[in-house]
Design an enzyme around this catalytic site. Structure first.
Site, mmCIF file in Angstrom:
data_model
loop_
_atom_site.group_PDB
_atom_site.id
_atom_site.type_symbol
_atom_site.label_atom_id
_atom_site.label_comp_id
_atom_site.label_asym_id
_atom_site.label_seq_id
_atom_site.Cartn_x
_atom_site.Cartn_y
_atom_site.Cartn_z
ATOM 1 N N ARG A 141 22.076 -12.022 38.211
ATOM 2 C CA ARG A 141 23.103 -11.087 37.883
ATOM 3 C C ARG A 141 23.504 -10.166 39.394
ATOM 4 O O ARG A 141 22.511 -9.922 39.996
ATOM 5 C CB ARG A 141 22.968 -9.768 36.948
ATOM 6 C CG ARG A 141 23.685 -8.571 37.160
ATOM 7 C CD ARG A 141 24.913 -8.690 35.989
ATOM 8 N NE ARG A 141 25.926 -7.629 36.168
ATOM 9 C CZ ARG A 141 26.877 -7.435 35.462
ATOM 10 N NH1 ARG A 141 27.510 -8.714 34.971
ATOM 11 N NH2 ARG A 141 27.648 -6.343 35.490
ATOM 12 N N THR A 192 6.839 -5.375 3.683
ATOM 13 C CA THR A 192 7.325 -6.489 4.492
ATOM 14 C C THR A 192 7.145 -7.708 3.426
ATOM 15 O O THR A 192 6.141 -7.742 2.676
ATOM 16 C CB THR A 192 6.529 -6.688 5.377
ATOM 17 O OG1 THR A 192 6.214 -5.623 6.379
ATOM 18 C CG2 THR A 192 6.568 -7.778 6.610
ATOM 19 N N PHE A 196 8.950 0.296 1.818
ATOM 20 C CA PHE A 196 8.579 -0.213 3.098
ATOM 21 C C PHE A 196 7.757 -1.506 3.026
ATOM 22 O O PHE A 196 7.037 -1.842 4.066
ATOM 23 C CB PHE A 196 7.970 0.578 4.121
ATOM 24 C CG PHE A 196 8.593 2.108 4.274
ATOM 25 C CD1 PHE A 196 9.884 2.215 4.232
ATOM 26 C CD2 PHE A 196 7.642 3.074 4.524
ATOM 27 C CE1 PHE A 196 10.512 3.258 4.427
ATOM 28 C CE2 PHE A 196 8.379 4.492 4.657
ATOM 29 C CZ PHE A 196 9.572 4.323 4.577
ATOM 30 N N GLU A 227 -6.112 -6.953 11.175
ATOM 31 C CA GLU A 227 -4.354 -6.327 11.250
ATOM 32 C C GLU A 227 -4.011 -5.842 12.465
ATOM 33 O O GLU A 227 -3.028 -5.971 13.073
ATOM 34 C CB GLU A 227 -4.089 -5.570 10.112
ATOM 35 C CG GLU A 227 -4.395 -6.152 8.700
ATOM 36 C CD GLU A 227 -4.529 -5.534 7.450
ATOM 37 O OE1 GLU A 227 -5.057 -5.607 6.462
ATOM 38 O OE2 GLU A 227 -3.714 -4.408 7.645
ATOM 39 N N GLY A 257 24.874 -2.315 30.889
ATOM 40 C CA GLY A 257 25.374 -2.146 29.396
ATOM 41 C C GLY A 257 25.173 -3.369 28.539
ATOM 42 O O GLY A 257 25.143 -3.118 27.275
ATOM 43 N N MET A 308 0.716 -1.259 0.073
ATOM 44 C CA MET A 308 -0.013 0.126 -0.021
ATOM 45 C C MET A 308 0.968 1.278 0.054
ATOM 46 O O MET A 308 0.583 1.923 -0.805
ATOM 47 C CB MET A 308 -0.834 0.115 1.374
ATOM 48 C CG MET A 308 -1.748 -1.126 1.393
ATOM 49 S SD MET A 308 -2.715 -1.241 3.011
ATOM 50 C CE MET A 308 -1.463 -1.945 4.135
ATOM 51 N N GLU A 339 3.491 4.010 -0.205
ATOM 52 C CA GLU A 339 4.354 4.933 -1.239
ATOM 53 C C GLU A 339 5.375 5.807 -0.997
ATOM 54 O O GLU A 339 5.062 6.310 0.387
ATOM 55 C CB GLU A 339 3.681 5.216 -2.426
ATOM 56 C CG GLU A 339 2.702 4.295 -2.923
ATOM 57 C CD GLU A 339 1.844 4.890 -4.091
ATOM 58 O OE1 GLU A 339 2.013 6.108 -4.442
ATOM 59 O OE2 GLU A 339 1.084 4.018 -4.964
ATOM 60 N N PRO A 340 6.475 6.041 -1.483
ATOM 61 C CA PRO A 340 7.278 7.369 -0.802
ATOM 62 C C PRO A 340 6.471 8.578 -0.651
ATOM 63 O O PRO A 340 6.638 9.094 0.483
ATOM 64 C CB PRO A 340 8.373 7.437 -1.859
ATOM 65 C CG PRO A 340 8.133 6.270 -2.971
ATOM 66 C CD PRO A 340 6.824 5.514 -2.714
HETATM 67 C C1 LIG Z 1 9.140 -2.243 9.399
HETATM 68 C C2 LIG Z 1 8.156 -1.646 8.317
HETATM 69 C C3 LIG Z 1 7.187 -2.555 7.871
HETATM 70 C C4 LIG Z 1 6.135 -2.220 6.984
HETATM 71 N N1 LIG Z 1 5.240 -2.921 5.925
HETATM 72 C C5 LIG Z 1 4.408 -2.582 5.200
HETATM 73 C C6 LIG Z 1 3.940 -3.567 4.377
HETATM 74 O O1 LIG Z 1 4.045 -4.636 4.438
HETATM 75 N N2 LIG Z 1 2.930 -2.846 3.512
HETATM 76 C C7 LIG Z 1 2.729 -1.446 3.485
HETATM 77 O O2 LIG Z 1 1.794 -1.129 2.558
HETATM 78 N N3 LIG Z 1 3.099 -0.484 4.287
HETATM 79 C C8 LIG Z 1 4.188 -1.047 5.271
HETATM 80 N N4 LIG Z 1 4.838 -0.232 6.134
HETATM 81 C C9 LIG Z 1 4.525 1.246 6.038
HETATM 82 C C10 LIG Z 1 3.661 1.810 7.322
HETATM 83 O O3 LIG Z 1 2.592 1.162 7.280
HETATM 84 C C11 LIG Z 1 3.789 3.352 7.116
HETATM 85 O O4 LIG Z 1 5.106 3.566 7.313
HETATM 86 C C12 LIG Z 1 2.797 3.995 7.917
HETATM 87 O O5 LIG Z 1 1.702 3.868 7.660
HETATM 88 C C13 LIG Z 1 3.326 5.584 8.022
HETATM 89 O O6 LIG Z 1 3.430 6.027 6.629
HETATM 90 P P1 LIG Z 1 4.586 7.147 6.331
HETATM 91 O O7 LIG Z 1 5.719 6.143 6.497
HETATM 92 O O8 LIG Z 1 4.256 7.477 4.936
HETATM 93 O O9 LIG Z 1 4.439 8.164 7.194
HETATM 94 P P2 LIG Z 1 3.502 9.442 7.053
HETATM 95 O O10 LIG Z 1 2.124 9.287 6.795
HETATM 96 O O11 LIG Z 1 4.347 10.654 6.074
HETATM 97 O O12 LIG Z 1 3.460 9.991 8.581
HETATM 98 C C14 LIG Z 1 4.478 10.978 9.164
HETATM 99 C C15 LIG Z 1 4.168 11.266 10.592
HETATM 100 O O13 LIG Z 1 2.981 12.197 10.271
HETATM 101 C C16 LIG Z 1 1.844 11.658 11.206
HETATM 102 N N5 LIG Z 1 0.501 12.043 10.581
HETATM 103 C C17 LIG Z 1 0.300 11.727 9.173
HETATM 104 N N6 LIG Z 1 -1.080 12.020 8.862
HETATM 105 C C18 LIG Z 1 -1.272 12.475 10.064
HETATM 106 C C19 LIG Z 1 -2.741 12.840 10.717
HETATM 107 N N7 LIG Z 1 -3.787 13.076 9.883
HETATM 108 N N8 LIG Z 1 -2.899 13.598 11.908
HETATM 109 C C20 LIG Z 1 -1.677 13.545 12.809
HETATM 110 N N9 LIG Z 1 -0.464 12.922 12.449
HETATM 111 C C21 LIG Z 1 -0.143 12.474 11.080
HETATM 112 C C22 LIG Z 1 2.293 10.338 11.240
HETATM 113 O O14 LIG Z 1 1.594 9.617 12.497
HETATM 114 C C23 LIG Z 1 3.786 10.294 11.375
HETATM 115 O O15 LIG Z 1 3.860 10.553 12.662
HETATM 116 C C24 LIG Z 1 5.983 -0.577 6.860
HETATM 117 C C25 LIG Z 1 6.730 0.209 7.689
HETATM 118 C C26 LIG Z 1 7.690 -0.388 8.379
HETATM 119 C C27 LIG Z 1 8.600 0.668 9.069
#
Ligand SMILES: Cc1cc2nc3c(=O)[nH]c(=O)nc-3n(C[C@H](O)[C@H](O)[C@H](O)COP(=O)(O)OP(=O)(O)OC[C@H]3O[C@@H](n4cnc5c(N)ncnc54)[C@H](O)[C@@H]3O)c2cc1C
Length: 386
Positions: free
Chosen positions: A269, A159, A157, A243, A341, A126, A128-129
């Site tokens: 310990r 999995t 990202f 989920e 540590g 789901m 995207e960058p």
């Molecule tokens: C190890 C790992 C595994 C993952 N596996 C998957 C996977 O299998 N498939 C997949 O699709 N994705 C996966 N993800 C992605 C994950 O679901 C996203 O990283 C997550 O949903 C957040 O999106 P983002 O990284 O784009 O952050 P952003 O959406 O850019 O958020 C950045 C910050 O802004 C905050 N924010 C955003 N919108 C709001 C709002 N409306 N109100 C308040 N705060 C807000 C967020 O809470 C966060 O603190 C994975 C991520 C990680 C780290």
């Protein structure tokens, strides 16, 4: 003492077999998988052979037809020992339910048999960058051309990203329709134009592959569409309670495992001629951990019970994920302190569990998005956050 009441004798027999599987097929290899950045295909095949994959799949689709408690047991037993590498939960209890609930009989026949055996590994793409929390804004497109979709875009990202053979990709089939323009389309390893990027370097979950995925004019048959055109967002929302419950189950089982390791450590310990457990501070800190873990255990078990009855909604699940992930971060930090540590050394499981734990507050919906979901339910604003 609280006694868990969810599980029957049959469940406990299954738990013993999962424990043996983890001791034999997971624990001895986990260090190597961390260095490799992914678990082995052999481990997936072994999991298939031992009935560890897709236990809840209905019998008519080739599964064991077990209840969700069997899935919970597998998730708990892996989490309890800090085995964060195997993405079995994502495959069995997140990806496969989409195929069960939204797949046609033909699609189910095509993909499920090899997913039960571990020959084909699942992922869901789901994020995207430029769009994670805000899923409606994804940019990956699927353009209809005759009896094919042509997919272009990029995910991040993901999995199981390096190993995945069957990937459910969230795409825009109508770029102007917001959430209603999102569709789910299955892309398979063999599709031309589907490419994996780097196996991303993370601060934890080092044995689990997490990848970028690229789609360049990937042509897939329209028969790979899941759940109907434009229904992707609805499907995603419907699956979110399970989920997020899974994340909560992982968090509380991890807390319980870490509490056990820490209790053992402070009894062994010595400092100032006494075991650490003889200091009042140690006992107070671990008493707090125990008290909070007990409260969370009761709550998560109640959520599992509600889920079994089909009563767990998005708000309950958001509460479970929010509180369990934040509690895990706090309690594991306090436990790590007890190791001094050594707690900061990668070779100690507590260090790895602490680093792994950070992920739970981000992936699968951040804590802020969980608060949004809960807050909106309180004030009558029906607009949905993912
Ligand atoms: C190890 C790992 C595994 C993952 N596996 C998957 C996977 O299998 N498939 C997949 O699709 N994705 C996966 N993800 C992605 C994950 O679901 C996203 O990283 C997550 O949903 C957040 O999106 P983002 O990284 O784009 O952050 P952003 O959406 O850019 O958020 C950045 C910050 O802004 C905050 N924010 C955003 N919108 C709001 C709002 N409306 N109100 C308040 N705060 C807000 C967020 O809470 C966060 O603190 C994975 C991520 C990680 C780290």
């Amino acid at each position: 003492m609280f006694r868990r009441t969810l599980f029957s004798d049959e469940h406990e027999i299954f738990r013993d077999s999962v424990r043996r599987f983890v001791a034999e097929h997971v624990a001895p290899y986990h260090d190597r998988w961390e260095r490799d950045g992914q678990i082995s295909r052999e481990a997936w095949l072994a999991a298939g052979k031992h009935g560890i994959l897709c236990p809840a799949l209905p019998e008519e689709l080739g599964g064991a037809g077990a209840d969700f408690l069997y899935s919970a047991i597998i998730i708990e037993e892996l989490s309890r020992v800090g085995a964060s590498g195997p993405g079995f939960y994502l495959h069995s209890d997140i990806v496969v339910p989409y195929l069960v609930n939204y797949g046609s009989a033909e699609q189910q026949q095509r993909w499920l048999p090899k997913m039960i055996t571990g020959e084909r590994i699942g992922a869901i793409a789901m994020t995207e960058p430029s769009a994670g929390s805000d899923l409606q804004s994804i940019r990956t497109t699927a353009r209809r051309e005759g009896d094919q979709f042509v997919i272009n875009g990029q995910k991040v990202f993901i999995t199981n990203g390096q190993l995945a053979d069957v990937v459910i990709v969230a795409c825009k089939t109508d770029a102007s329709a917001g959430a209603k323009g999102v569709s789910l389309i299955v892309v398979e390893r063999e599709h031309e134009g589907f490419r994996r990027g780097r196996n991303l370097e993370k601060i934890g979950y080092k044995a689990q592959d997490t990848s970028e995925l690229f789609f360049e004019d990937v042509r897939v048959p329209v028969g790979n569409l899941l759940g109907g055109e434009g229904r992707g967002f609805v499907c995603l929302m419907e699956q979110l309670p399970q989920e997020r419950l899974i994340q909560a189950i992982r968090c509380i089982a991890t807390i319980e495992g870490v509490l056990e390791w820490t209790t053992d450590y402070v009894e062994e310990r010595q400092a100032f001629g006494r075991p650490l457990s003889a200091f009042q501070n140690t006992r107070f800190v671990l008493a707090d951990v125990k008290a909070q873990a007990t409260m969370m255990r009761v709550f998560v078990d109640r959520c599992i019970e509600m889920h079994l009855a089909g009563e767990l909604d998005a708000v309950d699940a958001a509460i479970a994920k929010l509180l369990s992930s934040e509690m895990m971060g706090d309690l594991l930090d306090r436990c790590l302190q007890m190791f001094g540590g050594y707690g900061y050394m990668w070779e100690y499981p507590i260090a790895r569990a602490w680093a792994d734990a950070r992920m739970a507050r981000i992936a699968g919906g951040t804590c802020e998005i969980m608060r949004e979901i809960i807050g909106r339910s309180m004030f009558g604003n029906k607009e949905r956050a993912s």
